[in-house]
Design a protein around this motif. Structure first.
Motif, PDB file in Angstrom:
ATOM      1  N   GLU A 183      10.694  78.681  68.640  1.00 41.21           N
ATOM      2  CA  GLU A 183      12.120  78.693  69.012  1.00 41.21           C
ATOM      3  C   GLU A 183      12.287  79.166  70.458  1.00 41.21           C
ATOM      4  N   GLN A 185      10.396  78.783  72.873  1.00 42.92           N
ATOM      5  CA  GLN A 185       9.988  77.767  73.849  1.00 42.92           C
ATOM      6  C   GLN A 185      11.036  76.656  73.948  1.00 42.92           C
ATOM      7  N   GLY A 186      12.113  76.798  73.176  1.00 42.28           N
ATOM      8  CA  GLY A 186      13.156  75.785  73.230  1.00 42.28           C
ATOM      9  C   GLY A 186      13.023  74.732  72.139  1.00 42.28           C
ATOM     10  N   ILE A 187      12.110  74.966  71.195  1.00 39.39           N
ATOM     11  CA  ILE A 187      11.917  74.000  70.111  1.00 39.39           C
ATOM     12  C   ILE A 187      12.933  74.272  69.008  1.00 39.39           C
TER      13      ILE A 187
ATOM     14  N   HIS B  71      16.567  78.430  70.543  1.00 36.57           N
ATOM     15  CA  HIS B  71      16.132  77.319  71.393  1.00 36.57           C
ATOM     16  C   HIS B  71      17.216  76.909  72.388  1.00 36.57           C
ATOM     17  N   THR B  74      17.143  79.496  75.322  1.00 28.18           N
ATOM     18  CA  THR B  74      16.052  79.193  76.248  1.00 28.18           C
ATOM     19  C   THR B  74      16.438  78.040  77.173  1.00 28.18           C
ATOM     20  N   TYR B 102       8.517  72.473  76.825  1.00 25.16           N
ATOM     21  CA  TYR B 102       8.934  71.488  75.827  1.00 25.16           C
ATOM     22  C   TYR B 102      10.321  70.913  76.135  1.00 25.16           C
ATOM     23  N   LEU B 103      11.194  71.778  76.666  1.00 20.84           N
ATOM     24  CA  LEU B 103      12.573  71.335  76.919  1.00 20.84           C
ATOM     25  C   LEU B 103      12.618  70.204  77.941  1.00 20.84           C
TER      26      LEU B 103
END
Lengths: 292, 234
Positions: A183, A185-187, B71, B74, B102-103
């Protein structure tokens, strides 16, 4: 003597061909467990649903089962996504009892829905190639089963490549290894879980199509495959996708050898006996790391 | 840049934070110090979206973010390096870094970010095909920092980055934190290592039993008798 060798090889071949499909069923269950820590007790019922959808398409439009694959897989994926989004996902973070009852309940609804819609009698599809075989060095290969096995190999290889080479694959592995860090990491881990459940159900539905040409189906066939998927997954180590391949092949071979040399009536029992033996000797599964 | 307004946070029925308020201005290096169990990690969990406060607000550049999932936070440019690194142990060093970008907004400049991280941490480049779980503690901390930088944060939050490291590595970590700030990233540093944290900080807050009890510039608090008695043992 030569006949004995050929019959052994024949039995092994039959076992490996079916075992490949078992592996695919197991991988679906294993992937879902690895990412969500949820055992999907309705996994086999989703397989049964794939079988009946193929059967229905065949009856209604004459669509060949192998050509029905894209439709069944997409339908399975969509159903899996929605099922997790609406039913399983919200339970997964709660106590274990919640999701166990939920997935068992989903399985009951599916198998009884099939009973209502299709009746209790065994049904099958008969195509021009259903009983076709070809010979190789004295061993005969069932044409539909060999084709099914080839499709399984391609699908498992594609899945493996996806997990290791793509953005989604990395997101899936990150979520499995550490959901909170994923989460951060932006997932969107909720979406990843939906996607993984969708993949699991799509694989089960695909296995249903691939088994249809060689199997009679009844509405309760799902529970048999939930059990087989569970055996495959535990043999390979929970959450271990590669291990599930080994587990699937072993289960297929054990069933086939047992059916050839002991009694074909107890085919399903031999798989379970092999399962118990492996667990006695290696409690963490064939490829599992021991938790010492 | 970041404003925390009277946050109350709970774990189940247990209240951990009471009316916690503080702010971090753009370009600052602010530290939050306090004893074990004072609520420092909980504060960062609230800021990063892993825990939602029962009362109060978190504003990032004027917009409330305390109700967003992690998420999304971030994606706004607020990255947390969690306590204990929280790497993906069965992925390689490079895969960990790639996961950090990843974003979609970070993916666009992924190659440059990766080159910059490898330049800052040559050890990570040497070990890029090794599994993260096989790295030493210091290397793991470098990887955790590198992974967070891959998301191109504007505000970087670090939770106890010096925990469990040898004194020489602790110094190195603090040097890196200052360097990151020098490159224009705002930093919120949570530390138990009070002396060193106060020495690098522009401003600092002391958290005690879930409440902010003191605030001031780094040197001010370093000279404060209460701080010296409670945390520095002088």
């Amino acid at each position: 003597m030569v006949e004995g060798v050929i019959s052994l090889v024949q039995s092994l071949v039959n076992g490996l061909l079916t075992g490949g499909i078992y592996a695919m069923v197991g991988i679906g269950l294993s992937l879902v467990f690895g990412v969500m820590r949820v055992i999907n007790f309705a996994h086999g019922e989703f397989l049964a649903l794939g079988m009946y959808l193929t059967l229905w398409l065949f009856r209604a439009t004459g669509l060949d089962p192998f050509l029905a694959i894209p439709i069944v897989v997409l339908a399975g994926g969509a159903l899996g996504w929605v099922t997790n989004r609406v039913l399983v996902g919200p339970m997964a973070s709660g106590p274990e009892k919640g999701y166990i009852l939920m997935t068992v309940g989903i399985g009951l609804v599916i198998s009884n829905g099939l009973l209502l819609g299709f009746g209790a009698h065994p049904q099958s599809i008969y195509t021009s190639y259903s009983t076709a075989t070809f010979q190789l060095a004295g061993v005969s290969f069932s044409l539909p089963l060999t084709l099914s096995f080839a499709i399984t190999v391609v699908v498992i290889a594609a899945l493996y490549g996806m997990l290791n080479r793509t953005e989604l694959g990395r997101a899936i592995r990150a979520t499995a290894q550490n959901p909170a860090a994923a989460e951060l990491q932006g997932i969107d881990t909720q979406r990843v879980r939906n996607a993984v459940f969708a993949i699991g159900v799509a694989l089960a539905s695909l296995a249903g199509v691939l088994l249809l040409p060689v199997l009679y189906v009844i509405p309760t066939v799902g529970s048999v495959f939930t059990r087989k998927a569970f055996v495959v997954t535990v043999l390979g180590g929970m959450g271990n996708v590669l291990g599930a391949i080994g587990g699937g092949l072993l289960l297929g071979v054990a069933e086939s050898l047992g059916a050839t040399y002991l009694s074909s009536g107890y085919r399903d029992a031999f798989g379970l006996i092999a399962f118990l033996l492996v667990l006695l000797l290696r409690p963490a599964g064939l490829f599992g790391r021991s938790q010492a | 840049m970041l404003e925390v307004r009277e946050i109350d946070a709970f774990y189940g029925p247990v209240q951990v934070l009471w009316e916690v308020s503080f702010r971090v201005e753009a370009g600052e290096l602010v530290t939050l110090v306090g004893a074990n169990g004072a609520g420092k990690t909980t504060t960062l969990r609230v800021l990063s979206g892993l825990l939602h406060p029962r009362r109060g607000q978190v504003l990032f550049e004027g917009k409330p973010i305390h109700h967003l999932p992690a998420h999304r936070v971030t994606d706004l440019g607020l990255a947390l390096i969690p306590e204990g690194r929280q790497l993906f142990p069965d992925m390689t060093v490079e895969e960990n870094l790639l996961t950090g970008s990843y974003l979609p907004r970070a993916r666009r400049s992924r190659a440059e970010s990766l080159a910059r991280v490898y330049q800052a941490f040559p050890r990570l480049k040497e070990r890029r095909h090794q599994l993260a779980g096989s790295l030493s503690g210091g290397e793991q901390q470098m990887l955790a920092i590198g992974r967070a930088l891959m998301s191109q944060p504007r505000l970087l939050m670090l939770d106890e980055p010096s925990l469990g490291l040898a004194p020489l590595l602790v110094k190195e970590v603090f040097r890196i934190v200052e360097e990151i700030r020098a490159q224009g990233v705002t930093v919120l540093l949570v530390e138990q290592n009070v002396t060193q944290a106060l020495a690098v900080a522009d401003r600092a807050y002391v958290l005690e039993n879930g409440r902010i009890t003191l605030e001031g510039s780094g040197p001010e608090l370093l000279g404060d008798e209460r701080v010296r008695a409670a945390y520095l043992g002088i």
